[in-house]
Design a protein around this motif. Sequence first.
Motif: not given
Length: 252
Positions: A75-94
């Motif tokens: 669950e912690k990882l998912i929260t962390k990933y969701k935060d990262q998704q906010m700051n992606v630079r492109n679709n591939r990263e998303f």
Amino acid sequence: MELTIAQKLDALLKLQSLDSQLDELIKIRGGLPEEVRDLEDDIAGFETRIGKFQGEIKTLEEEIERNRVAKKDAEKLITKYKDQQMNVRNNREFDAISKEIELQSLEIELVEKRGNESQFRVRGKEEEIKTTQAALNERKEDLKAKKQELDQITSESQEEEKEIIKQRDQQATTIIEPRLLNSYKKIRGNALNGLAVVMVKRGACGGCFNVVPPQRQADIKDKKKIIVCEHCGRIFADVEGVPEPALTGRGR
Ligand SMILES: [Zn+2]
């Protein structure tokens, strides 16, 4: 002083009577000691079983705890990933992060399933403990009652038994010669009813109930020598009442 045959037979008969009294006391106590032992064995068995179930529950609870921690981590990882998704630079990263989130979601499902299975098994074990505990309590109640019964019977017969044993040992060691005592013990050991010395009763052996011929009865009553039953080997102490009239011989 050497005893006469008649005295030896009297002594043997007395010994037999004491031994028979002891047999009777033991019979009154009956199968109780064995029942007590059986119950104690049952109780030990049930306690071992409960201990085993408790050990298994402990292992399962450790498993449940590991799954709980694994779920938290995911669950912690998912929260962390969701935060990262906010700051992606492109679709591939998303998309790459979405894949990670999906993996962690699957992980959560898996550990939840495992956790539930373990919980289910814990409940099963708890149920088994409950059943075993009920049987254990029942046996403990039985044991308490049997022990009380045994104590009562034992204390009632203990004094009597001690006194008989004292007399018996004295009779066996001081009055009866060792050779005769050994035969007595051997015959008694082989006899189901514990009788080594018997009377002739109504013309028959008091041990095996085979007919004793009149002449033999007369010899037994004479007590000039020790006579044993030709069928069962028991020692004849005497003839009860008047011997059956002999058809041959001395014509008693
Ligand atoms: Zn006999």
